[in-house]
Design an enzyme around this catalytic site. Structure first.
Site, PDB file in Angstrom:
ATOM      1  N   THR A  19     -10.675 -45.747  57.054  1.00 58.54           N
ATOM      2  CA  THR A  19     -11.010 -46.899  56.219  1.00 58.54           C
ATOM      3  C   THR A  19     -11.253 -48.159  57.059  1.00 58.54           C
ATOM      4  OG1 THR A  19      -8.660 -47.227  56.011  1.00 58.54           O
ATOM      5  CG2 THR A  19      -9.770 -46.190  54.167  1.00 58.54           C
ATOM      6  N   ASP A  84      -2.334 -42.384  64.283  1.00 57.77           N
ATOM      7  CA  ASP A  84      -2.384 -43.614  63.488  1.00 57.77           C
ATOM      8  C   ASP A  84      -3.023 -44.768  64.270  1.00 57.77           C
ATOM      9  OD1 ASP A  84      -2.072 -45.262  61.334  1.00 57.77           O
ATOM     10  OD2 ASP A  84       0.098 -45.143  61.236  1.00 57.77           O
ATOM     11  N   LYS A 111      -5.338 -50.563  68.420  1.00 58.34           N
ATOM     12  CA  LYS A 111      -3.948 -50.101  68.493  1.00 58.34           C
ATOM     13  C   LYS A 111      -3.690 -49.209  69.699  1.00 58.34           C
ATOM     14  CE  LYS A 111      -2.265 -49.718  63.694  1.00 58.34           C
ATOM     15  NZ  LYS A 111      -1.860 -48.677  62.717  1.00 58.34           N
ATOM     16  N   ASN A 173      -2.060 -55.308  66.626  1.00 57.20           N
ATOM     17  CA  ASN A 173      -2.377 -54.939  65.252  1.00 57.20           C
ATOM     18  C   ASN A 173      -3.413 -55.906  64.662  1.00 57.20           C
ATOM     19  OD1 ASN A 173      -2.150 -53.900  62.528  1.00 57.20           O
ATOM     20  ND2 ASN A 173      -0.342 -52.845  63.256  1.00 57.20           N
ATOM     21  N   TRP A 174      -3.291 -56.220  63.380  1.00 59.09           N
ATOM     22  CA  TRP A 174      -4.355 -56.994  62.711  1.00 59.09           C
ATOM     23  C   TRP A 174      -4.353 -58.468  63.117  1.00 59.09           C
ATOM     24  CZ3 TRP A 174      -2.795 -61.207  60.028  1.00 59.09           C
ATOM     25  CH2 TRP A 174      -1.449 -61.249  59.638  1.00 59.09           C
ATOM     26  N   CYS A 406      11.254 -45.616  46.734  1.00 61.28           N
ATOM     27  CA  CYS A 406      11.663 -46.998  46.477  1.00 61.28           C
ATOM     28  C   CYS A 406      12.118 -47.731  47.741  1.00 61.28           C
ATOM     29  CB  CYS A 406      12.801 -47.045  45.460  1.00 61.28           C
ATOM     30  SG  CYS A 406      12.672 -45.818  44.136  1.00 61.28           S
ATOM     31  N   CYS A 409      10.395 -50.539  49.841  1.00 64.12           N
ATOM     32  CA  CYS A 409      10.368 -51.930  49.361  1.00 64.12           C
ATOM     33  C   CYS A 409      11.788 -52.476  49.149  1.00 64.12           C
ATOM     34  CB  CYS A 409       9.587 -52.028  48.059  1.00 64.12           C
ATOM     35  SG  CYS A 409       7.796 -51.886  48.253  1.00 64.12           S
ATOM     36  N   HIS A 410      12.616 -51.740  48.435  1.00 67.25           N
ATOM     37  CA  HIS A 410      13.967 -52.246  48.109  1.00 67.25           C
ATOM     38  C   HIS A 410      14.966 -51.805  49.172  1.00 67.25           C
ATOM     39  CE1 HIS A 410      12.982 -53.582  44.020  1.00 67.25           C
ATOM     40  NE2 HIS A 410      12.298 -52.475  43.880  1.00 67.25           N
ATOM     41  N   MET A 446       5.938 -54.924  41.078  1.00 66.41           N
ATOM     42  CA  MET A 446       6.722 -53.684  40.975  1.00 66.41           C
ATOM     43  C   MET A 446       5.817 -52.600  40.381  1.00 66.41           C
ATOM     44  SD  MET A 446       9.405 -51.735  40.927  1.00 66.41           S
ATOM     45  CE  MET A 446       9.541 -50.163  40.086  1.00 66.41           C
TER      46      MET A 446
HETATM   47  C1  HEC Z   1       5.733 -51.781  46.489  1.00 68.22           C
HETATM   48  C2  HEC Z   1       7.073 -52.293  46.451  1.00 68.22           C
HETATM   49  C3  HEC Z   1       8.039 -51.685  45.448  1.00 68.22           C
HETATM   50  C4  HEC Z   1       8.419 -50.369  45.316  1.00 68.22           C
HETATM   51  C5  HEC Z   1       7.936 -49.183  46.111  1.00 68.22           C
HETATM   52  C6  HEC Z   1       9.404 -50.352  44.299  1.00 68.22           C
HETATM   53  N1  HEC Z   1       9.610 -51.600  43.812  1.00 68.22           N
HETATM   54 FE1  HEC Z   1      10.952 -52.108  42.386  1.00 68.22          FE
HETATM   55  N2  HEC Z   1      10.344 -54.040  42.510  1.00 68.22           N
HETATM   56  C7  HEC Z   1       9.379 -54.514  43.337  1.00 68.22           C
HETATM   57  C8  HEC Z   1       9.233 -55.930  43.117  1.00 68.22           C
HETATM   58  C9  HEC Z   1       8.247 -56.851  43.825  1.00 68.22           C
HETATM   59  C10 HEC Z   1      10.151 -56.290  42.146  1.00 68.22           C
HETATM   60  C11 HEC Z   1      10.438 -57.694  41.619  1.00 68.22           C
HETATM   61  C12 HEC Z   1       9.650 -57.995  40.402  1.00 68.22           C
HETATM   62  C13 HEC Z   1      10.085 -59.378  39.890  1.00 68.22           C
HETATM   63  O1  HEC Z   1       9.986 -60.344  40.647  1.00 68.22           O
HETATM   64  O2  HEC Z   1      10.534 -59.419  38.761  1.00 68.22           O
HETATM   65  C14 HEC Z   1      10.840 -55.079  41.777  1.00 68.22           C
HETATM   66  C15 HEC Z   1      11.839 -55.017  40.818  1.00 68.22           C
HETATM   67  C16 HEC Z   1      12.517 -53.876  40.452  1.00 68.22           C
HETATM   68  C17 HEC Z   1      13.555 -53.814  39.458  1.00 68.22           C
HETATM   69  C18 HEC Z   1      14.118 -54.992  38.683  1.00 68.22           C
HETATM   70  C19 HEC Z   1      15.270 -55.512  39.473  1.00 68.22           C
HETATM   71  C20 HEC Z   1      15.998 -56.664  38.895  1.00 68.22           C
HETATM   72  O3  HEC Z   1      17.238 -56.694  39.049  1.00 68.22           O
HETATM   73  O4  HEC Z   1      15.360 -57.550  38.307  1.00 68.22           O
HETATM   74  C21 HEC Z   1      13.986 -52.524  39.402  1.00 68.22           C
HETATM   75  C22 HEC Z   1      15.093 -51.958  38.531  1.00 68.22           C
HETATM   76  C23 HEC Z   1      13.190 -51.767  40.348  1.00 68.22           C
HETATM   77  N3  HEC Z   1      12.309 -52.624  40.967  1.00 68.22           N
HETATM   78  C24 HEC Z   1      13.351 -50.424  40.585  1.00 68.22           C
HETATM   79  C25 HEC Z   1      12.556 -49.703  41.460  1.00 68.22           C
HETATM   80  C26 HEC Z   1      12.669 -48.283  41.643  1.00 68.22           C
HETATM   81  C27 HEC Z   1      13.658 -47.383  40.938  1.00 68.22           C
HETATM   82  C28 HEC Z   1      11.716 -47.937  42.547  1.00 68.22           C
HETATM   83  C29 HEC Z   1      11.364 -46.550  43.023  1.00 68.22           C
HETATM   84  C30 HEC Z   1      11.065 -45.575  41.999  1.00 68.22           C
HETATM   85  C31 HEC Z   1      11.045 -49.155  42.949  1.00 68.22           C
HETATM   86  N4  HEC Z   1      11.574 -50.191  42.276  1.00 68.22           N
HETATM   87  C32 HEC Z   1      10.035 -49.197  43.884  1.00 68.22           C
HETATM   88  C33 HEC Z   1       8.663 -53.788  44.263  1.00 68.22           C
HETATM   89  C34 HEC Z   1       8.789 -52.440  44.475  1.00 68.22           C
END
Ligand code: HEC
Length: 489
Positions: A19, A84, A111, A173-174, A406, A409-410, A446
């Site tokens: 890409t 990569d 890279k 990188n970029w 998940c 991100c988290h 999200m």
């Molecule tokens: C690409 C990034 C990303 C991924 C991957 C991701 N999330 Fe999130 N998630 C976010 C973001 C950004 C928010 C905050 C949204 C907001 O500001 O309200 C969020 C918010 C949440 C919230 C609300 C939290 C709160 O206390 O308000 C939950 C629950 C959640 N995510 C669960 C999950 C679960 C379960 C997965 C995997 C299945 C997942 N997320 C994967 C980006 C991601």
């Protein structure tokens, strides 16, 4: 769609990426558009393309006539790419005196760790020299223009795990590099690091909607903690082997590269391996680069002497720009953490202390002091979580689903760019299926997962999240400071 067993014939004829997502430069003089193309993902090429071949036009520079849309020439930097190594990094056009002759050149630091100088009218390769530790190829053969791969070192398609430099982060990188015609130097935000690759034999089940490349991959700094690695990569942590290898810790540095004589004139180390912001060089003799540590720094272009350091209190990743309005010169930069640093704020990132104040900053010589954001308040206590749901087996399954979907991100740490799900309230837990499967928070970033996860999967993830919250809460109640620890990588 039901999961089926991975079928070795299934993905063979599919391409692997390529890409073009960054470099795009137009040369009005030659009426050519140059495009850098992407990688083929970490994917064993013997599996991807069992019949062999270079997989044109992966990891290439393409020169296109914009009137006809036809290719004028191409140069492939990594034939049959499998580490990569994108070639999407920003392209610089200029004129260099080579062997006493002015050549219209295209310069590129992709890279893969080689710095390329091409004749941009014809695509002729003029030089390709390493500007970083790169062990996947010994050199580029100037007759054929092809890299000479060190297959014993880097080709993980032979079934053995390999430690390969540079890593998928790239040697660059970029983040834009900058060429100064005044000094003849290219200022490159470089990265040092390696990666671990293995393609163990056997077949894992085919999972629709996922990567199914069967390649195990990790960063070389993970060798410090071998238990964190999948078993197939652990042999690389052997001490005798590592003693013969380049430094496995990652780092970043701003480096001034002479593209004619192929050497560095100066180097300034950065605060962490993620700290490799874009660079600006000016006719006035300045090199300007921001840092993740919340400073904008100005260097002398000839020797890297630090001339000025401005505390801004916001991480900088982008390249600064300069412009003049009514005779006054400005330097402006978009400030904010991100840009490939993903979900974890290293302690060296100022966002770890101050949060992330995305903003545009513009400087002039007689400008006022930069407003620096205050430190974050200490985190509030973890609220009492809603009652635990699910069985121990659900919690275990949920942990796997969370890791696969998940955790990228988290991070469930504080502070972090994304919500710490140990702190999710009962009201939010009550609508978790709407959030995860129906996109209730999609506009806020999200994603919805109904293409890959079922209601049952979400119930298991929820069981896992509740168990995390309960143990953090219990720890906090037992010993108040324990629940309030700051996050770490
Ligand atoms: C690409 C990034 C990303 C991924 C991957 C991701 N999330 Fe999130 N998630 C976010 C973001 C950004 C928010 C905050 C949204 C907001 O500001 O309200 C969020 C918010 C949440 C919230 C609300 C939290 C709160 O206390 O308000 C939950 C629950 C959640 N995510 C669960 C999950 C679960 C379960 C997965 C995997 C299945 C997942 N997320 C994967 C980006 C991601």
């Amino acid at each position: 769609m039901a999961a089926k067993t991975w079928d070795p014939d299934w993905p063979f004829e599919m391409g692997g990426g390529g890409t073009p997502w960054d470099a795009l430069v137009y040369d009005p003089e030659l009426n050519l558009l140059y495009v850098g193309t992407g990688n083929a993902a970490p994917w064993n090429r013997k599996v991807r393309s069992p019949k062999g071949g270079d997989n044109l036009y992966l990891a290439s520079i393409l020169a296109i006539n914009p009137d006809s849309g036809r290719l004028a020439w191409h140069y492939q930097e990594v034939p049959g790419e499998q580490w990569d190594y994108t070639s999407t990094q920003p392209i610089v056009l200029s004129t260099l005196k080579l062997g006493g002759v002015d050549r219209k050149v295209l310069m590129h630091a992709p890279k893969n760790g080689f710095f390329y100088v091409l004749d941009r009218a014809s695509g002729e390769l003029l030089s390709a020299e390493k500007y970083a530790v790169a062990n996947w190829a010994t050199h580029v053969d100037m007759k054929t223009g092809r890299p000479v791969e060190d297959k014993a070192v880097a080709d993980y398609g032979d079934g053995k795990p390999k430690l390969v430099f540079p890593s998928p982060r790239g040697a660059h990188n970029w983040n834009p590099m900058s060429y100064s015609p005044k000094t003849g130097l290219v200022y490159i935000p470089t990265i040092h690091g390696g990666a671990l690759f293995a393609n163990p034999p056997g077949k894992s089940p085919y999972l629709p909607g996922r990567f199914n490349t069967q390649v195990l991959n990790g960063f070389s700094f993970m060798l410090a903690n071998p238990e964190s690695l999948p078993p197939a990569l652990r042999p690389l942590a052997d001490k005798k082997f590592l003693a013969t290898q380049p430094e496995v810790a990652h780092s970043a540095a701003l480096k001034a590269w002479d593209p004619v004589n192929h050497k560095f004139l100066w180097t300034v180390p950065r605060s962490s391996f993620m700290d490799h912001a874009g660079v600006l060089s000016t006719a006035g003799g300045l090199v300007v680069q921001g840092g993740l540590d919340g400073f904008l720094r100005v260097y002398r272009d000839t020797d890297g002497q630090l001339l000025k350091e401005i505390e801004v209190g916001t991480a900088i990743v982008a390249a600064p720009a300069t412009y003049t309005v009514n005779g006054v010169q400005y330097i402006a930069v978009t400030a904010g953490s991100g840009g490939g640093g993903w979900s974890t704020w290293l302690p060296q990132n100022i966002a770890f202390r101050k949060g992330n104040a995305n903003r545009i900053l513009a400087f002039r010589l007689d400008g006022a002091a930069t407003p620096v954001p205050p430190d974050l308040p200490p985190p509030g206590p973890i609220p009492e979580p809603p009652p635990q749901k699910g069985t121990p087996a659900d919690i275990k399954a949920g942990e796997g689903i969370f890791a696969a979907n998940c955790r990228g991100c988290h991070t469930n740490t504080w502070p972090a760019p994304l919500p710490d799900l140990r702190r999710t309230t009962a009201a939010t837990h009550a609508i978790i299926k709407d959030i995860v499967l129906k996109g209730a928070l999609q506009v806020r970033g999200m994603p919805r997962f109904d293409d890959v996860l079922s209601e049952r999967d979400v119930e298991q993830v929820q069981a896992y999240l509740l168990s995390l919250a309960h143990s953090a809460y219990a720890g906090q109640q037992a010993k108040p400071a324990a629940g309030l620890q700051q996050g770490h990588l």
